[in-house]
Design an enzyme around this catalytic site. Structure first.
Site, PDB file in Angstrom:
ATOM      1  N   CYS A 111       0.962  -0.720  -0.506  1.00 12.80           N
ATOM      2  CA  CYS A 111      -0.275   0.068  -0.575  1.00 12.80           C
ATOM      3  C   CYS A 111      -0.718   0.518   0.831  1.00 12.80           C
ATOM      4  O   CYS A 111      -0.055   1.360   1.421  1.00 12.80           O
ATOM      5  CB  CYS A 111      -1.320  -0.709  -1.347  1.00 12.80           C
ATOM      6  N   HIS A 230       0.442  -3.210  -5.730  1.00 15.54           N
ATOM      7  CA  HIS A 230       0.260  -4.547  -5.147  1.00 15.54           C
ATOM      8  C   HIS A 230       1.105  -5.597  -5.881  1.00 15.54           C
ATOM      9  O   HIS A 230       0.588  -6.279  -6.775  1.00 15.54           O
ATOM     10  CB  HIS A 230      -1.218  -4.963  -5.275  1.00 15.54           C
ATOM     11  N   GLU A 232       1.975  -8.477  -4.944  1.00 18.92           N
ATOM     12  CA  GLU A 232       1.505  -9.848  -4.668  1.00 18.92           C
ATOM     13  C   GLU A 232       0.382 -10.253  -5.620  1.00 18.92           C
ATOM     14  O   GLU A 232       0.005 -11.417  -5.655  1.00 18.92           O
ATOM     15  CB  GLU A 232       1.056  -9.957  -3.199  1.00 18.92           C
TER      16      GLU A 232
HETATM   17  N1  GLN Z   1      -6.923   3.308  -0.080  1.00 24.83           N
HETATM   18  C1  GLN Z   1      -6.403   2.393   0.865  1.00 24.83           C
HETATM   19  C2  GLN Z   1      -6.111   3.082   2.198  1.00 24.83           C
HETATM   20  O1  GLN Z   1      -6.263   4.214   2.349  1.00 24.83           O
HETATM   21  C3  GLN Z   1      -5.173   1.691   0.368  1.00 24.83           C
HETATM   22  C4  GLN Z   1      -5.511   0.893  -0.863  1.00 24.83           C
HETATM   23  C5  GLN Z   1      -4.850  -0.426  -0.976  1.00 24.83           C
HETATM   24  O2  GLN Z   1      -4.126  -0.899  -0.086  1.00 24.83           O
HETATM   25  N2  GLN Z   1      -5.109  -1.070  -2.076  1.00 24.83           N
HETATM   26  O3  GLN Z   1      -5.723   2.418   3.106  1.00 24.83           O
END
Ligand code: GLN
Length: 252
Positions: A111, A230, A232
């Site tokens: 992410c 995610h 994890e």
């Molecule tokens: N929206 C987040 C960002 O721009 C990423 C979201 C996440 O890691 N769950 O960093």
């Protein structure tokens, strides 16, 4: 800070009458912000499933990075916050230098971690070759869970085990995971997308290893695995097992 879990893991292995193999992996985790404790738990669980001893290096300062670290995790959270939090100790700069200096060592970016791999900033060349659009699924309330199809080859579970860590010295503790056993045979993975980024499909110039319907949500470029979800936050540890297996391959 180095946290050695090998004694714990060894005890569990001894308890079960297993022979401890002569291997030990040393994994660094960026502890800036976000789902870092869940990754700490997930990678230890994966090591136990693979019958491998593990040492986690919790990274908070650039000086904690060195060439003894064999693989890295960049957790999800909020990439702008991570960039800001990193400024005082230059951790991200150190991490990007480390990745450049150790091109074969595996990195798992989830992410926000995937955003950082795609866009490490002006002093570094991107580690995955694509464009990423932050927050492209919409606001936090549009976060969702959906089945992801995974084509990445990941190691099997040798020993099924439940694993949980308690509070650390900062009184932090991972979110509780479901105790339901991970489905080892199914290619489908529960993707948890939290204000997730999207890879711009036409821009992807690396291997596609996970899809949500027709959209790519996981890519592999050499030793770098970037996921927009995610892993994890599920108890299916296959991506963490992949990271460990890459370290083992580099050793052999
Ligand atoms: N929206 C987040 C960002 O721009 C990423 C979201 C996440 O890691 N769950 O960093």
């Amino acid at each position: 800070m180095v946290t050695s879990y090998s004694t714990n893991v060894r005890k569990r292995l001894t308890d079960r009458g297993r022979v401890r193999p002569p291997n030990m992996v040393r994994i660094g985790i960026a502890m800036l912000q976000g789902a870092r404790h869940e990754h700490c738990e997930a990678i230890q669980h994966a090591a136990l499933e693979m019958n491998v001893d593990i040492e986690i290096v919790e990274l908070r300062k650039k000086s904690e990075l060195d060439s003894t670290i064999q693989g890295l995790i960049l957790p999800g959270g909020e990439s702008t916050t991570m960039r800001i939090a990193s400024q005082s100790e230059s951790l991200l700069d150190g991490i990007f230098d480390w990745i450049s200096n150790h091109p074969k060592r595996p990195v798992l970016g989830t992410c926000a971690g995937a955003i950082l791999l795609a866009n490490p900033g002006k002093n570094h060349t991107p580690f995955i070759d694509l464009e990423v659009s932050r927050n492209a699924w919409g606001r936090q309330r549009f976060s969702f869970e959906a089945p992801v199809n995974v084509s990445l080859k990941t190691p099997e579970i040798i020993h099924e085990a439940h694993f949980e860590i308690g509070r650390d010295k900062y009184n932090h503790k991972p979110l509780p995971m479901s105790k339901q056993a991970a489905n080892m045979t199914n290619e489908s993975f529960t993707g948890i997308f939290i204000r997730a980024p999207r890879f711009i499909e036409e821009s992807i110039r690396c291997e596609k290893v996970a899809t949500l319907e027709n959209e790519t949500v996981g890519v592999l470029q050499g030793s770098k695995l970037a996921l927009t979800f995610h892993p994890e936050l599920t108890n299916d540890r296959r991506f963490h097992r992949w990271l460990i297996s890459q370290v083992m391959d580099n050793k052999s």
